[in-house]
Enzyme design. Structure first.
Site, mmCIF file in Angstrom:
data_model
loop_
_atom_site.group_PDB
_atom_site.id
_atom_site.type_symbol
_atom_site.label_atom_id
_atom_site.label_comp_id
_atom_site.label_asym_id
_atom_site.label_seq_id
_atom_site.Cartn_x
_atom_site.Cartn_y
_atom_site.Cartn_z
ATOM 1 C CB CYS A 99 -9.875 -15.214 -22.972
ATOM 2 S SG CYS A 99 -9.599 -16.750 -23.846
ATOM 3 C CB VAL B 288 -10.995 -9.629 -24.550
ATOM 4 C CG1 VAL B 288 -12.215 -8.818 -24.968
ATOM 5 C CG2 VAL B 288 -11.014 -10.976 -25.263
#
Length: 476
Positions: free
Chosen positions: A121, A125
């Site tokens: 993640c 991101v």
């Protein structure tokens, strides 16, 4: 809390009503116990299937520890994997420093033949560009200029483990396979198992294909990584698909994909971009699906189906006949990955089982349509319903308001099975509360016999456990 206890508790009793089910299915901003995990887990499994490959997570150390822990608990084997340990600083300034230092240390310390890199993640991101970071690592001589590295973007906040497997496999082919040499082929059939955590299934595929006299490569092949022999000496890298076979993959005579939904992107790349003869089959669970798999092999290669496999089929049919009365007419609820569910539902329909509730947390619209068509093909599937994107708390409401005879799925469902007073047939990923189930195939004719035996014997055990004394007999 079982059904009897729930009846004595007003809140729990209300949670077993149609009113609560309606509220439960109306929720949108909350997921409770989904039957899936995130993309990097699938990428890790794919990477472990390449000989001498070190899985490398561009992300936090905690994510890497989680993925390793889950796979270790399922197969009870040590799982090699590293990360570049991104922390808060990397989230602000980017992860290039971590990645370059991580590659340098991993190459020097663990001496892999290849590194397969994928992201979590945090890296996704902030938009880290792994391709350019790897190029900079080579320029800074953190790794040799010719050292093979494949990479794939696997954001944890979208898709699931099957998408991560697919992305990593496509990344391996795009990064490390040589260009196709026109119409020339290497004469090999590449068998792609998909996301499958049963090493026994992979061995069964190899046995069936080899029995037909077909020259094959399994890509990837994490069989030994998931089920290695105990020799008293730890080996970090277990045998898998060789780098030479990976490099030559785009010169294959054909590809056969054992799962459609965990390899969709790779299949499009192989078939539509590389123009390689490719077929995808329903996961060969049960006699009918195994028949279709073997016939596809015959059509692709011209090889006949040998007498030994015909005999195996006969034994599987005999096992189905001997045990059909224990499964015929029983209602089932199940959950898992799309490919697994398609295979299992086909198997149950052939046995006269009634698939009532089919929950697929990572299912898409093509899967829904294919499953609904499968259900409609049999009178036993007429009332079955598919629940895409739902979780196990949704399934709990279904079990308590529309009862079934058995729940099929992995260990995550044991609590809702207990709440509903149901036996749980443990099939799928993951199974940390049982031993050696991943060592028993559920595909092929032998897999059909194994599934028939498991499900029928669970029903017989339940009957013996609950029957009155006067009916407690030796024969069932």
């Amino acid at each position: 809390m079982n059904k009897a206890s729930a009846c004595n508790h007003p809140v729990l009793a209300w949670m077993a009503t149609e009113e609560y089910k309606e509220k439960n299915f109306a929720r949108q901003a909350l997921v409770i116990n989904p039957a899936r995990t995130c993309q990097p887990f699938g990428a890790m499994l794919c990477a472990l299937g390449i000989d001498g490959c070190l899985p490398f997570l561009h992300g936090s150390q905690g994510c890497a520890a989680y993925f390793r822990s889950c796979l270790t608990r399922h197969v009870r084997e040590p799982v090699p994997m590293v990360s570049d340990s991104m922390t808060e600083d990397a989230a602000v300034f980017g992860g290039q420093v971590n990645l370059i230092e991580g590659l340098k240390n991993a190459y020097a310390t663990y001496k892999p033949s290849i590194i397969a890199m994928f992201s979590s993640c945090m890296a996704e991101v902030i938009g880290d560009d792994m391709k350019s970071f790897i190029g900079n690592a080579r320029n800074q001589e953190a790794i040799p200029a010719d050292f093979p590295i494949a990479f794939a973007n696997t954001p944890s906040f979208t898709g699931s483990h099957i998408n991560g497997f697919d992305n990593m496999l496509k990344g391996l082919l795009q990064s490390l396979s040589d260009p196709r040499q026109g119409k020339w082929t290497n004469g090999r059939l590449y068998v792609v198992p998909g996301f499958d955590l049963y090493p026994a299934n992979l061995r069964e595929y190899r046995r069936l294909v080899t029995a037909m006299g077909i020259y094959m490569t399994m890509l990837p092949d994490p069989t030994e990584a998931m089920d290695s022999p105990n020799t008293g000496e730890y080996k970090m890298y277990q045998p898998g698909t060789s780098l030479a076979e990976l490099a030559d993959a785009l010169n294959a005579s054909g590809f056969i994909f054992m799962q459609k939904y965990s390899t969709s992107g790779t299949r499009k790349f192989v078939k539509n971009v590389q123009k390689i003869t490719s077929e995808a089959v329903t996961m060969p669970i049960g006699v009918r699906n195994t028949d279709a798999f073997l016939m596809t092999l015959h059509e692709m290669t011209g090889k006949p189906i040998p007498a030994e496999l015909e005999a195996e089929r006969g034994r599987a049919v005999d096992a189905a006949i001997d045990a059909h009365q224990y499964i015929h007419g029983k209602r089932f609820a199940m959950y898992g990955d799309p490919d697994l569910l398609l295979g299992l539902v086909g198997f149950l329909l052939d046995m006269g089982g009634v698939p009532a509730h089919i929950v697929c947390s990572n299912g898409n619209e093509p899967f829904r349509k294919e499953m609904e068509a499968l259900l409609a093909s049999s009178p036993f599937g007429a009332h079955g319903k598919v629940y895409n994107g739902k979780d196990l708390w949704h399934l709990r409401s279904l079990l308590l308001t529309e009862p079934v005879d058995m729940l099929i799925g992995d260990t995550h469902g044991k609590q809702i099975a207990k709440d509903a007073g149901l036996p749980l047939a443990r099939i799928g990923y993951y199974l940390p509360d049982r031993v050696h189930m991943h060592r028993q195939p559920i595909v092929g004719y032998q897999g059909a016999i194994n599934l028939i035996s498991m499900i029928a014997n669970i029903f017989i055990d339940e009957y013996d456990r609950n029957c009155p004394e006067e009916h407690f007999e030796f024969l069932r």
